[in-house]
Design an enzyme around this catalytic site. Structure first.
Site, PDB file in Angstrom:
ATOM      1  N   PHE A  19       0.831  -1.207   0.000  1.00 14.45           N
ATOM      2  CA  PHE A  19       0.000   0.000   0.000  1.00 14.45           C
ATOM      3  C   PHE A  19       0.880   1.277   0.000  1.00 14.45           C
ATOM      4  O   PHE A  19       0.906   2.033  -0.980  1.00 14.45           O
ATOM      5  CB  PHE A  19      -0.943  -0.073   1.202  1.00 14.45           C
ATOM      6  CG  PHE A  19      -1.538   1.217   1.625  1.00 14.45           C
ATOM      7  CD1 PHE A  19      -2.231   2.009   0.720  1.00 14.45           C
ATOM      8  CD2 PHE A  19      -1.408   1.662   2.936  1.00 14.45           C
ATOM      9  CE1 PHE A  19      -2.780   3.221   1.113  1.00 14.45           C
ATOM     10  CE2 PHE A  19      -1.958   2.861   3.347  1.00 14.45           C
ATOM     11  CZ  PHE A  19      -2.630   3.650   2.428  1.00 14.45           C
ATOM     12  N   THR A  98      10.744 -11.224   9.366  1.00 14.63           N
ATOM     13  CA  THR A  98      10.763 -10.150   8.367  1.00 14.63           C
ATOM     14  C   THR A  98      11.256  -8.855   9.003  1.00 14.63           C
ATOM     15  O   THR A  98      12.104  -8.146   8.442  1.00 14.63           O
ATOM     16  CB  THR A  98       9.352  -9.939   7.767  1.00 14.63           C
ATOM     17  OG1 THR A  98       9.008 -11.117   7.032  1.00 14.63           O
ATOM     18  CG2 THR A  98       9.299  -8.740   6.845  1.00 14.63           C
ATOM     19  N   TYR A 151       4.963  -8.322  15.763  1.00 12.39           N
ATOM     20  CA  TYR A 151       5.092  -7.085  14.988  1.00 12.39           C
ATOM     21  C   TYR A 151       5.714  -5.987  15.840  1.00 12.39           C
ATOM     22  O   TYR A 151       6.732  -5.396  15.471  1.00 12.39           O
ATOM     23  CB  TYR A 151       3.706  -6.676  14.491  1.00 12.39           C
ATOM     24  CG  TYR A 151       3.660  -5.433  13.633  1.00 12.39           C
ATOM     25  CD1 TYR A 151       4.052  -5.468  12.293  1.00 12.39           C
ATOM     26  CD2 TYR A 151       3.191  -4.224  14.148  1.00 12.39           C
ATOM     27  CE1 TYR A 151       3.995  -4.328  11.502  1.00 12.39           C
ATOM     28  CE2 TYR A 151       3.129  -3.085  13.359  1.00 12.39           C
ATOM     29  CZ  TYR A 151       3.520  -3.137  12.041  1.00 12.39           C
ATOM     30  OH  TYR A 151       3.453  -2.001  11.249  1.00 12.39           O
TER      31      TYR A 151
HETATM   32  P1  NAD Z   1       1.356  -3.590   3.199  1.00 11.42           P
HETATM   33  O1  NAD Z   1       1.107  -4.907   3.836  1.00 11.42           O
HETATM   34  O2  NAD Z   1       0.417  -3.103   2.154  1.00 11.42           O
HETATM   35  O3  NAD Z   1       2.812  -3.541   2.571  1.00 11.42           O
HETATM   36  C1  NAD Z   1       3.886  -4.316   3.039  1.00 11.42           C
HETATM   37  C2  NAD Z   1       4.615  -4.889   1.815  1.00 11.42           C
HETATM   38  O4  NAD Z   1       5.735  -5.655   2.268  1.00 11.42           O
HETATM   39  C3  NAD Z   1       3.734  -5.841   1.004  1.00 11.42           C
HETATM   40  O5  NAD Z   1       3.841  -5.537  -0.361  1.00 11.42           O
HETATM   41  C4  NAD Z   1       4.300  -7.220   1.320  1.00 11.42           C
HETATM   42  O6  NAD Z   1       4.086  -8.138   0.280  1.00 11.42           O
HETATM   43  C5  NAD Z   1       5.754  -6.890   1.558  1.00 11.42           C
HETATM   44  N1  NAD Z   1       6.451  -7.874   2.398  1.00 11.42           N
HETATM   45  C6  NAD Z   1       6.037  -8.387   3.588  1.00 11.42           C
HETATM   46  N2  NAD Z   1       6.938  -9.257   4.064  1.00 11.42           N
HETATM   47  C7  NAD Z   1       7.955  -9.294   3.156  1.00 11.42           C
HETATM   48  C8  NAD Z   1       9.173 -10.004   3.080  1.00 11.42           C
HETATM   49  N3  NAD Z   1       9.549 -10.876   4.025  1.00 11.42           N
HETATM   50  N4  NAD Z   1       9.976  -9.801   2.005  1.00 11.42           N
HETATM   51  C9  NAD Z   1       9.614  -8.933   1.030  1.00 11.42           C
HETATM   52  N5  NAD Z   1       8.465  -8.232   1.053  1.00 11.42           N
HETATM   53  C10 NAD Z   1       7.645  -8.414   2.106  1.00 11.42           C
HETATM   54  O7  NAD Z   1       1.471  -2.541   4.398  1.00 11.42           O
HETATM   55  P2  NAD Z   1       1.676  -0.957   4.380  1.00 11.42           P
HETATM   56  O8  NAD Z   1       0.559  -0.361   5.115  1.00 11.42           O
HETATM   57  O9  NAD Z   1       2.003  -0.488   3.005  1.00 11.42           O
HETATM   58  O10 NAD Z   1       2.969  -0.851   5.309  1.00 11.42           O
HETATM   59  C11 NAD Z   1       4.256  -0.575   4.760  1.00 11.42           C
HETATM   60  C12 NAD Z   1       5.238  -0.412   5.908  1.00 11.42           C
HETATM   61  O11 NAD Z   1       4.846   0.672   6.735  1.00 11.42           O
HETATM   62  C13 NAD Z   1       5.348  -1.638   6.815  1.00 11.42           C
HETATM   63  O12 NAD Z   1       6.696  -1.820   7.191  1.00 11.42           O
HETATM   64  C14 NAD Z   1       4.521  -1.256   8.022  1.00 11.42           C
HETATM   65  O13 NAD Z   1       4.973  -1.897   9.186  1.00 11.42           O
HETATM   66  C15 NAD Z   1       4.736   0.249   8.072  1.00 11.42           C
HETATM   67  N6  NAD Z   1       3.602   0.903   8.747  1.00 11.42           N
HETATM   68  C16 NAD Z   1       2.403   1.062   8.109  1.00 11.42           C
HETATM   69  C17 NAD Z   1       1.337   1.658   8.784  1.00 11.42           C
HETATM   70  C18 NAD Z   1      -0.003   1.891   8.141  1.00 11.42           C
HETATM   71  O14 NAD Z   1      -0.925   2.352   8.825  1.00 11.42           O
HETATM   72  N7  NAD Z   1      -0.198   1.640   6.859  1.00 11.42           N
HETATM   73  C19 NAD Z   1       1.500   2.063  10.112  1.00 11.42           C
HETATM   74  C20 NAD Z   1       2.731   1.859  10.741  1.00 11.42           C
HETATM   75  C21 NAD Z   1       3.776   1.282  10.038  1.00 11.42           C
END
Ligand code: NAD
Ligand code: UDP
Length: 322
Positions: A19, A98, A151
């Site tokens: 995302f 991860t 997490y």
């Molecule tokens: P998301 O799940 O849409 O994106 C995470 C991406 O990482 C996915 O495309 C997934 O396929 C990939 N991924 C997961 N494990 C993997 C691995 N072992 N190797 C390679 N790729 C891997 O989530 P997001 O909301 O886009 O979050 C992106 C980042 O931002 C994450 O690290 C998340 O912890 C952090 N984050 C997001 C939010 C939020 O509200 N969206 C809040 C706090 C932190």
């Protein structure tokens, strides 16, 4: 490989098919950079990056960050990690790997190449916070053995590793503590609250509120988040963080449900379900540090952001009905 020129960089975005990562990739490409997107597609999807297939400055590598990676780049954004509780709790051991092994592998790469690396950390490092709003100096209140720990503690350990690589090896780090972010490209099955409520409202199904809905979150629209991430990276080594990035507008889950029902003009009833274990009860970022260091603050109001996100889910429904 050396930087192509002063302004055009080759940038690695792990989690780039997810995302936030796909929006970040769009933004970096729009600035004229090259983007190498690395993703194992566990929660990301090819649809998020399909519009970039023909862009010669974009490439995709199916790779799991728990394995070492060798690629020549000028900057690294480490976003790879499932972010929705539903998904990160499905395989908690893989989530912890991860967060921790992914951080080690990407830090090793940054160290070898001598390039800056930004970590997508999270407001979850504050756990169920006893200080409100949360400033970066607050150490948090995390259950280390609960269902969210894979997490929360994984991300806390990643922050530790970032600071140790910085102090021990001089790696140029940035840490962004991302608060709840939403917007187009959330998946229907993502499981987080904004996408759940919108999908339920559009389908006329009950909107599922956990507990009595009085718990709060502060929702940041994805374009604001991308601005903050890029701003932090370009702020230079004087701004290693951690820096909270999020929208300080706090709202209850009941308010959010009402806002979604109003925007979708839906008559879905509300269904109250049990509160998940360790679900934080209040969350709101103190963004004083981001304002001061980056001159950053969010500009998209919740109503406008929900409207855009509802539009995205309506378009998805249209696509799937053809
Ligand atoms: P998301 O799940 O849409 O994106 C995470 C991406 O990482 C996915 O495309 C997934 O396929 C990939 N991924 C997961 N494990 C993997 C691995 N072992 N190797 C390679 N790729 C891997 O989530 P997001 O909301 O886009 O979050 C992106 C980042 O931002 C994450 O690290 C998340 O912890 C952090 N984050 C997001 C939010 C939020 O509200 N969206 C809040 C706090 C932190
Ligand atoms: N939540 C809810 N209904 C849902 C999904 C989530 O009421 O269908 C609640 C959840 O219990 C939490 C808040 O919404 O209190 C935010 O949950 P989300 O999973 O989006 O993110 P996080 O808990 O990681 O902040």
């Amino acid at each position: 490989m050396p930087q192509l020129n002063e302004s055009r960089k080759r940038i690695l975005v792990t989690g780039g098919a997810g995302f936030i990562g796909s929006h970040l990739s769009d933004r970096l490409l729009a600035e004229g950079h090259e983007v190498i997107c690395v993703d194992n597609l566990v929660t990301g999807c090819r649809r998020n990056i399909a519009h970039l297939n023909d862009n010669p400055r974009f490439s995709f590598r199916l790779h799991d960050v728990t394995a070492p990676l060798d690629v020549a780049v000028d900057e690294i954004y480490n976003l790879a990690c499932p972010a929705s509780p539903l998904h990160y709790q499905r395989d908690p051991v893989q989530t912890a790997k991860t967060a921790v092994l992914g951080a080690i592998n990407m830090l090793d790469l940054a160290r070898r190449l001598g390039v800056p690396i930004l970590q997508a950390s999270t407001s979850e490092v504050y756990g169920d916070p006893l200080v409100h709003p949360q400033p970066e100096g607050y150490w948090g209140n995390v259950n280390p053995i609960g269902p969210r720990a894979c997490y929360d503690e994984g991300k806390r350990c990643a922050e530790t590793l970032f600071f140790d690589y910085h102090r021990q090896y001089g790696v140029d780090i940035r840490i962004a503590r991302i608060f709840n972010t939403y917007g187009p490209r959330l998946r229907r099955a993502d499981g987080r609250v904004v996408s759940n409520f919108i999908v339920q409202a559009l389908q006329g199904e009950p909107v599922t509120i956990h507990g009595d809905g009085s718990q709060t979150r502060s929702f940041c629209f994805v374009s604001d988040m991308v601005e903050g991430l890029v701003g932090l990276m370009s702020a230079g080594s004087g701004a290693i963080g951690p820096v909270n990035l999020g929208n300080p507008r706090e709202c209850t889950m009941r308010e959010l449900a009402q806002a979604v029902l109003a925007e979708t003009a839906s008559h879905s009833p509300i269904r109250y379900l049990p509160r998940p274990e360790d679900d934080p009860s209040r969350r709101k970022p103190d963004i004083g540090r981001a304002r001061e260091l980056l001159g950053w603050e969010p500009v998209v109001a919740l109503d406008a952001g929900i409207r855009e996100t509802v539009g995205h889910f309506r378009r998805l429904a249209d696509l799937d009905s053809h």
